[in-house]
Design a protein around this motif. Structure first.
Motif, PDB file in Angstrom:
ATOM      1  N   UNK A 259       0.814  -1.212   0.000  1.00  0.00           N
ATOM      2  CA  UNK A 259       0.000   0.000   0.000  1.00  0.00           C
ATOM      3  C   UNK A 259       0.849   1.263   0.000  1.00  0.00           C
ATOM      4  N   UNK A 260       2.165   1.110  -0.059  1.00  0.00           N
ATOM      5  CA  UNK A 260       3.086   2.254  -0.083  1.00  0.00           C
ATOM      6  C   UNK A 260       3.469   2.555  -1.524  1.00  0.00           C
ATOM      7  N   UNK A 261       3.376   3.821  -1.920  1.00  0.00           N
ATOM      8  CA  UNK A 261       3.742   4.215  -3.284  1.00  0.00           C
ATOM      9  C   UNK A 261       5.247   4.394  -3.394  1.00  0.00           C
ATOM     10  N   UNK A 262       5.832   3.853  -4.458  1.00  0.00           N
ATOM     11  CA  UNK A 262       7.273   3.932  -4.684  1.00  0.00           C
ATOM     12  C   UNK A 262       7.594   4.698  -5.963  1.00  0.00           C
ATOM     13  N   UNK A 263       8.734   5.379  -5.933  1.00  0.00           N
ATOM     14  CA  UNK A 263       9.317   5.904  -7.153  1.00  0.00           C
ATOM     15  C   UNK A 263      10.086   4.796  -7.854  1.00  0.00           C
ATOM     16  N   UNK A 264      10.871   5.165  -8.848  1.00  0.00           N
ATOM     17  CA  UNK A 264      11.575   4.161  -9.638  1.00  0.00           C
ATOM     18  C   UNK A 264      12.573   3.371  -8.801  1.00  0.00           C
ATOM     19  N   UNK A 493      -6.142  -1.222   1.100  1.00  0.00           N
ATOM     20  CA  UNK A 493      -6.226   0.129   1.675  1.00  0.00           C
ATOM     21  C   UNK A 493      -7.606   0.404   2.256  1.00  0.00           C
ATOM     22  N   UNK A 494      -7.887  -0.166   3.423  1.00  0.00           N
ATOM     23  CA  UNK A 494      -9.195  -0.042   4.038  1.00  0.00           C
ATOM     24  C   UNK A 494      -9.264   1.213   4.902  1.00  0.00           C
TER      25      UNK A 494
END
Length: 505
Positions: A259-264, A493-494
């Motif tokens: 659920x964590x957004x990552x860059x490249x 992602x609740x």
């Protein structure tokens, strides 16, 4: 990359799904979303179709000053160069799509593609350039041609990755293979449309006029097609999965949490296995697919002695029938899984490719048709899976970026360069079967990669809540969640988990 991840100590506690957590995508809304993605891919492959079937014409119009062999190689390089910049488009547009949304980026890529394609149709020819600037200056027309092809490549770097992400996120979990397969139905119908326009234009204006001015018509048609595609793109909504992930993205801090957004950098560090698996599969799909669509016109004319028009007449029905079969293959994958369908693609490639190229050498129209149909069989099983299986390798917050990186690296290095490398291999060895061996090599690699890929059919996308097609199905899923092996709320992602995460800080 497994779609189910066990909880880590840094995650908030899991809870049971409630009906209000489940995304319900009504059929009407699904069709609107699919139409918007469909027309963009149609437009993208329309361009590939016209350039592939006009490669030899492009050689005579723009590159005749380089001689026969080098001129044709440079014409095919014009196709390849657009793919070489695709990773740049994916690297830039993918993370933007994860940050601001899928719909906005898809609108942008469509506008660039339509404009660049139409501008190619407005370029001066080498002969015109020499008439304006003097003898020897005609060779410089290659510069704007390549620049426009690079602009196309940049836009497509975000186009297919974004469209496949968009359709995968909008599709119900149990029928994602069916709905997502329609995206590539649009792709190959677009290619067939490009080939048809080239064939109709050639018949209508004649070979001489085609070299003089007729070649411009297929490119200029991109303007009205692009306007229609942009209109559809303006109407599509954002995906519910992206919106749900965006609402809770600040609640999770463990970089291993899906659920964590990552860059490249984060994508490469935490999802390198998924990236390598995806590259292997796309390389196999791309070499077979672009051999069928973009290299065959050149191969048939140069190596078999079949005219450009005959090649188009044989290819168009094959592509149309293949395109119409893709939803049935997608539905099959919903039933038996993505991996078994991919293994069918690998096996049929190894079994059919050499016989297909042997039949091509007969040179008769029926033989060309049969051989192209044989090549189309494994291509169909590959491309029917692309928009459902590959996006599932990556979690929702980073899916666009993961697809942009993975798909475009493979398409650039191994897909779009297939016409160029296949032609060079035939020239270097004199062996007309080299394209078949080239395609088979990458399918072998894909077969090995599939052994490491987790099955993703019938499951929610990683980092998303379940997606269903009706409220009744949502209720059934919630009631049976304890016995459902595909449900893991630790990856979802609740909203209540967001609150729990905040109070635990």
């Amino acid at each position: 990359m497994s779609p189910q991840r066990s909880a880590t100590p840094t995650r908030p506690p899991a809870r049971r799904l409630e009906v209000t957590d489940v995304i319900v995508v009504e059929r009407k809304k699904m069709r609107t979303a699919l139409n918007g993605a469909f027309v963009g891919n149609f437009m993208e492959w329309y361009d590939f179709g016209i350039y592939g079937y006009l490669a030899i014409t492009m050689h005579h119009v723009f590159l005749s000053g380089f001689g026969e062999s080098l001129g044709l190689t440079l014409a095919l390089l014009g196709f390849a160069v657009s793919f070489l910049v695709r990773p740049l488009g994916g690297l830039i547009l993918g993370p933007i799509g994860d940050r601001v949304g899928r719909q906005k980026v898809l609108y942008f890529t469509m506008a660039i593609m339509a404009a660049a394609t139409a501008l190619i149709g407005m370029l001066p020819t080498a002969e015109q350039l020499e008439g304006w600037w003097g003898p020897g200056t005609g060779v410089w027309v290659i510069v704007p041609l390549y620049l426009l092809k690079m602009l196309q490549g940049f836009s497509t770097g975000g186009e297919f990755a974004g469209a496949s992400t968009y359709v995968a996120e909008f599709s119900p979990d149990r029928s994602r293979g069916f709905w997502a397969s329609m995206l590539n139905t649009g792709s190959y119908l677009g290619f067939a449309a490009g080939a048809s326009v080239v064939a109709i234009t050639t018949v209508s204006v004649g070979p001489d006029a085609m070299l003089d001015w007729g070649w411009r018509i297929p490119f200029l048609i991109a303007l009205p097609l692009g306007a229609i595609a942009i209109w559809f793109r303006m109407r599509i909504p954002e995906t519910p999965s992206f919106e749900a992930a965006a609402e809770t993205e600040n609640a999770y801090t463990d970089p291993r949490d899906p659920r964590v957004r990552h860059g490249l950098g984060g994508l490469v560090r935490y999802y390198w296995k998924a990236i390598l698996i995806g590259i292997a599969i796309v390389a196999a799909e791309g070499t077979a697919g672009y051999a069928l669509t973009s290299y065959m016109p050149t191969y048939l004319e140069n190596e078999v002695g079949v005219s450009n028009l005959q090649a188009a007449v044989a290819t168009i029905p094959v592509l149309v029938v293949m395109s119409l079969c893709l939803p049935f293959i997608g539905k099959l994958s919903d039933r038996i899984g993505r991996k078994p369908v991919y293994f069918i693609a690998v096996g049929s490639t190894l079994a059919l490719m050499v016989p297909a190229f042997a039949i091509l050498q007969i040179g008769e129209e029926w033989a060309v048709f049969v051989a192209l149909a044989m090549v189309a069989i494994p291509v169909a099983f590959y491309v029917a899976m692309t928009a459902s299986a590959l996006p599932a390798l990556f979690p929702t917050p980073s899916r666009f970026g993961g697809m942009g990186l993975t798909y475009n690296i493979a398409a650039s290095l191994f897909g779009g360069t297939t016409p160029l490398f296949a032609n060079l291999l035939v020239d270097a060895t004199g062996n007309k079967f080299m394209p078949a061996f080239y395609i088979m090599f990458f399918s072998l690699i894909a077969g090995v990669a599939l052994l490491a890929m987790a099955e993703t059919g019938k499951r929610p996308l990683l980092g998303s809540v379940p997606t269903v097609s009706s409220k009744e199905e949502a209720q059934q899923l919630v009631d049976g969640q304890d016995a459902n092996p595909f449900i893991d709320t630790n990856t979802m992602p609740l909203p209540v988990l967001f609150a729990a995460g905040k109070t635990g800080e």
